[in-house]
Design a protein around this motif. Structure first.
Motif, PDB file in Angstrom:
ATOM      1  N   LEU A   4      -9.040 -63.646  25.151  1.00  0.00           N
ATOM      2  CA  LEU A   4      -8.567 -64.639  26.119  1.00  0.00           C
ATOM      3  C   LEU A   4      -7.328 -65.348  25.585  1.00  0.00           C
ATOM      4  O   LEU A   4      -7.351 -65.903  24.488  1.00  0.00           O
ATOM      5  CB  LEU A   4      -9.683 -65.642  26.414  1.00  0.00           C
ATOM      6  CG  LEU A   4      -9.411 -66.712  27.467  1.00  0.00           C
ATOM      7  CD1 LEU A   4     -10.694 -67.057  28.215  1.00  0.00           C
ATOM      8  CD2 LEU A   4      -8.853 -67.982  26.824  1.00  0.00           C
ATOM      9  N   PRO A  24      -5.042 -68.422  26.450  1.00  0.00           N
ATOM     10  CA  PRO A  24      -4.993 -69.622  27.301  1.00  0.00           C
ATOM     11  C   PRO A  24      -3.627 -69.840  27.954  1.00  0.00           C
ATOM     12  O   PRO A  24      -2.585 -69.530  27.371  1.00  0.00           O
ATOM     13  CB  PRO A  24      -5.325 -70.762  26.332  1.00  0.00           C
ATOM     14  CG  PRO A  24      -6.029 -70.094  25.200  1.00  0.00           C
ATOM     15  CD  PRO A  24      -5.418 -68.742  25.078  1.00  0.00           C
ATOM     16  N   HIS A  25      -3.655 -70.375  29.162  1.00  0.00           N
ATOM     17  CA  HIS A  25      -2.465 -70.779  29.917  1.00  0.00           C
ATOM     18  C   HIS A  25      -1.516 -69.620  30.236  1.00  0.00           C
ATOM     19  O   HIS A  25      -0.364 -69.846  30.603  1.00  0.00           O
ATOM     20  CB  HIS A  25      -1.683 -71.864  29.167  1.00  0.00           C
ATOM     21  CG  HIS A  25      -2.524 -73.032  28.779  1.00  0.00           C
ATOM     22  ND1 HIS A  25      -3.047 -73.914  29.700  1.00  0.00           N
ATOM     23  CD2 HIS A  25      -2.960 -73.459  27.557  1.00  0.00           C
ATOM     24  CE1 HIS A  25      -3.747 -74.841  29.067  1.00  0.00           C
ATOM     25  NE2 HIS A  25      -3.732 -74.587  27.776  1.00  0.00           N
ATOM     26  N   GLY A  29      -3.522 -63.505  30.488  1.00  0.00           N
ATOM     27  CA  GLY A  29      -4.674 -63.721  29.618  1.00  0.00           C
ATOM     28  C   GLY A  29      -5.959 -64.024  30.370  1.00  0.00           C
ATOM     29  O   GLY A  29      -7.022 -64.144  29.761  1.00  0.00           O
ATOM     30  N   LEU A  30      -5.854 -64.163  31.694  1.00  0.00           N
ATOM     31  CA  LEU A  30      -7.062 -64.444  32.482  1.00  0.00           C
ATOM     32  C   LEU A  30      -8.087 -63.309  32.386  1.00  0.00           C
ATOM     33  O   LEU A  30      -9.291 -63.546  32.505  1.00  0.00           O
ATOM     34  CB  LEU A  30      -6.690 -64.686  33.955  1.00  0.00           C
ATOM     35  CG  LEU A  30      -6.115 -66.068  34.282  1.00  0.00           C
ATOM     36  CD1 LEU A  30      -5.605 -66.095  35.711  1.00  0.00           C
ATOM     37  CD2 LEU A  30      -7.180 -67.144  34.074  1.00  0.00           C
ATOM     38  N   ILE A  90     -11.135 -63.649  30.138  1.00  0.00           N
ATOM     39  CA  ILE A  90     -12.378 -64.305  30.528  1.00  0.00           C
ATOM     40  C   ILE A  90     -13.505 -63.277  30.579  1.00  0.00           C
ATOM     41  O   ILE A  90     -14.648 -63.568  30.213  1.00  0.00           O
ATOM     42  CB  ILE A  90     -12.213 -65.003  31.891  1.00  0.00           C
ATOM     43  CG1 ILE A  90     -11.223 -66.158  31.774  1.00  0.00           C
ATOM     44  CG2 ILE A  90     -13.552 -65.496  32.428  1.00  0.00           C
ATOM     45  CD1 ILE A  90     -10.892 -66.820  33.105  1.00  0.00           C
ATOM     46  N   GLY A 107     -15.548 -69.275  30.320  1.00  0.00           N
ATOM     47  CA  GLY A 107     -14.279 -68.610  30.035  1.00  0.00           C
ATOM     48  C   GLY A 107     -13.098 -69.297  30.683  1.00  0.00           C
ATOM     49  O   GLY A 107     -12.051 -69.489  30.057  1.00  0.00           O
ATOM     50  N   LEU A 108     -13.254 -69.690  31.952  1.00  0.00           N
ATOM     51  CA  LEU A 108     -12.162 -70.347  32.663  1.00  0.00           C
ATOM     52  C   LEU A 108     -11.847 -71.708  32.055  1.00  0.00           C
ATOM     53  O   LEU A 108     -10.673 -72.093  31.925  1.00  0.00           O
ATOM     54  CB  LEU A 108     -12.534 -70.501  34.133  1.00  0.00           C
ATOM     55  CG  LEU A 108     -11.446 -71.081  35.050  1.00  0.00           C
ATOM     56  CD1 LEU A 108     -10.201 -70.203  35.021  1.00  0.00           C
ATOM     57  CD2 LEU A 108     -11.974 -71.228  36.473  1.00  0.00           C
ATOM     58  N   THR A 130     -12.331 -72.558  28.929  1.00  0.00           N
ATOM     59  CA  THR A 130     -11.657 -72.296  27.658  1.00  0.00           C
ATOM     60  C   THR A 130     -10.183 -71.973  27.884  1.00  0.00           C
ATOM     61  O   THR A 130      -9.298 -72.469  27.170  1.00  0.00           O
ATOM     62  CB  THR A 130     -12.335 -71.137  26.909  1.00  0.00           C
ATOM     63  OG1 THR A 130     -13.716 -71.434  26.704  1.00  0.00           O
ATOM     64  CG2 THR A 130     -11.665 -70.879  25.568  1.00  0.00           C
ATOM     65  N   TRP A 131      -9.924 -71.144  28.881  1.00  0.00           N
ATOM     66  CA  TRP A 131      -8.546 -70.776  29.211  1.00  0.00           C
ATOM     67  C   TRP A 131      -7.724 -72.014  29.582  1.00  0.00           C
ATOM     68  O   TRP A 131      -6.525 -72.083  29.300  1.00  0.00           O
ATOM     69  CB  TRP A 131      -8.568 -69.786  30.374  1.00  0.00           C
ATOM     70  CG  TRP A 131      -7.215 -69.280  30.784  1.00  0.00           C
ATOM     71  CD1 TRP A 131      -6.542 -68.204  30.275  1.00  0.00           C
ATOM     72  CD2 TRP A 131      -6.366 -69.834  31.807  1.00  0.00           C
ATOM     73  NE1 TRP A 131      -5.331 -68.045  30.902  1.00  0.00           N
ATOM     74  CE2 TRP A 131      -5.192 -69.038  31.854  1.00  0.00           C
ATOM     75  CE3 TRP A 131      -6.474 -70.906  32.667  1.00  0.00           C
ATOM     76  CZ2 TRP A 131      -4.155 -69.294  32.748  1.00  0.00           C
ATOM     77  CZ3 TRP A 131      -5.441 -71.171  33.560  1.00  0.00           C
ATOM     78  CH2 TRP A 131      -4.295 -70.368  33.599  1.00  0.00           C
ATOM     79  N   SER A 132      -8.374 -73.003  30.166  1.00  0.00           N
ATOM     80  CA  SER A 132      -7.683 -74.198  30.650  1.00  0.00           C
ATOM     81  C   SER A 132      -7.371 -75.196  29.548  1.00  0.00           C
ATOM     82  O   SER A 132      -6.319 -75.848  29.575  1.00  0.00           O
ATOM     83  CB  SER A 132      -8.516 -74.892  31.737  1.00  0.00           C
ATOM     84  OG  SER A 132      -8.774 -74.025  32.810  1.00  0.00           O
ATOM     85  N   HIS A 170      -8.648 -65.990  21.924  1.00  0.00           N
ATOM     86  CA  HIS A 170     -10.043 -66.335  21.685  1.00  0.00           C
ATOM     87  C   HIS A 170     -10.939 -65.132  21.961  1.00  0.00           C
ATOM     88  O   HIS A 170     -10.803 -64.477  22.998  1.00  0.00           O
ATOM     89  CB  HIS A 170     -10.458 -67.498  22.590  1.00  0.00           C
ATOM     90  CG  HIS A 170      -9.703 -68.763  22.302  1.00  0.00           C
ATOM     91  ND1 HIS A 170     -10.269 -69.846  21.671  1.00  0.00           N
ATOM     92  CD2 HIS A 170      -8.399 -69.101  22.539  1.00  0.00           C
ATOM     93  CE1 HIS A 170      -9.369 -70.798  21.542  1.00  0.00           C
ATOM     94  NE2 HIS A 170      -8.225 -70.372  22.060  1.00  0.00           N
TER      95      HIS A 170
END
Length: 226
Positions: free
Chosen positions: A42, A44-45, A49-50, A53, A100-101, A103-105, A113
């Motif tokens: 993953l 982030p941002h 990378g989505l 998730i 997951g979402l 964490t991505w945020s 990750h």
């Protein structure tokens, strides 16, 4: 009834085993063929990378990382399937995507990750909160077991503890929050609470008769001075 419980337990054990077999197989293939699959974790941002998730929980940094995650993932998934049966798939999907979402945020851009820790923390928090909210004896017992075995998950609320490590505190924190939120949202799901033993209890006629005073023994309703 007991045979049905054993059947459900075997079913939960089978599906939990199949679940952890996937990241184990992915890691074996990754090591054997030097595929460096960790790069698909993953990010982030980053819109690209989505996809991480979905892939993050199946990728691990090494054998130690993998083996530390698989036992709790099996136990927590087993409990989820045992208590929620068909709805366990929906709950697991929500926890998987929410952690997951999130964490991505909140994680730092430029990092990658990997690992199933976010899902594990989400499951642990979900079991603990539902056990405390729903007050179903079996779920409460499982919640206490989770607290005893994995009580360290509460440290995810203290990011400074991870400042000098490669541990993804964002993944842990995201899983923890996701589990708490979903536990509250689906608090009416799951096995029904045991019946109240006093709910249908009929009044004891003997006790009523004991307290009932015959009319002829009743004191006068009013007393006049003579």
């Amino acid at each position: 009834m007991e045979d049905n419980d054993k059947k459900e337990a075997r079913r939960a054990a089978l599906y939990a085993s199949l679940l952890i077999a996937v990241p184990c197989a992915v890691h074996i293939v990754n090591v054997c063929f030097s595929l460096r699959l960790q790069r698909f974790g993953l990010a982030p941002h980053d819109l690209r990378g989505l996809s991480g998730i979905l892939t993050m929980p199946f990728l691990h940094a090494g054998w130690e990382h993998l083996l530390s995650n698989m036992p709790p993932l099996w136990v927590l998934t087993f409990g989820l399937i045992l208590f929620y049966r068909e709805k366990s798939r929906t709950i697991f999907a929500y926890l998987y995507l929410m952690s997951g979402l999130f964490t991505w945020s909140i994680a730092s851009a430029g990092s990658v990750h990997i690992g199933a820790s976010g899902v594990i923390y989400a499951l642990a928090a979900f079991h603990f909160v539902t056990g405390m909210i729903r007050r179903v004896p079996r779920q409460m017992a499982f919640a206490l077991l989770v607290a005893f075995l994995y009580g360290g998950f509460v440290w995810a609320f203290f990011p400074s503890l991870y400042s000098h490590t490669t541990i993804s505190w964002e993944g842990h924190f995201s899983g923890l929050v996701s589990g708490i939120v979903l536990a509250i949202y689906v608090r009416r799901w799951g096995p029904p609470p045991p019946p109240d033993p006093f709910e249908d209890e009929e009044p004891d006629e003997d006790m009523e008769a004991y307290w009932k005073i015959p009319d002829e023994e009743q004191p006068p309703s009013s007393v006049s001075d003579v």
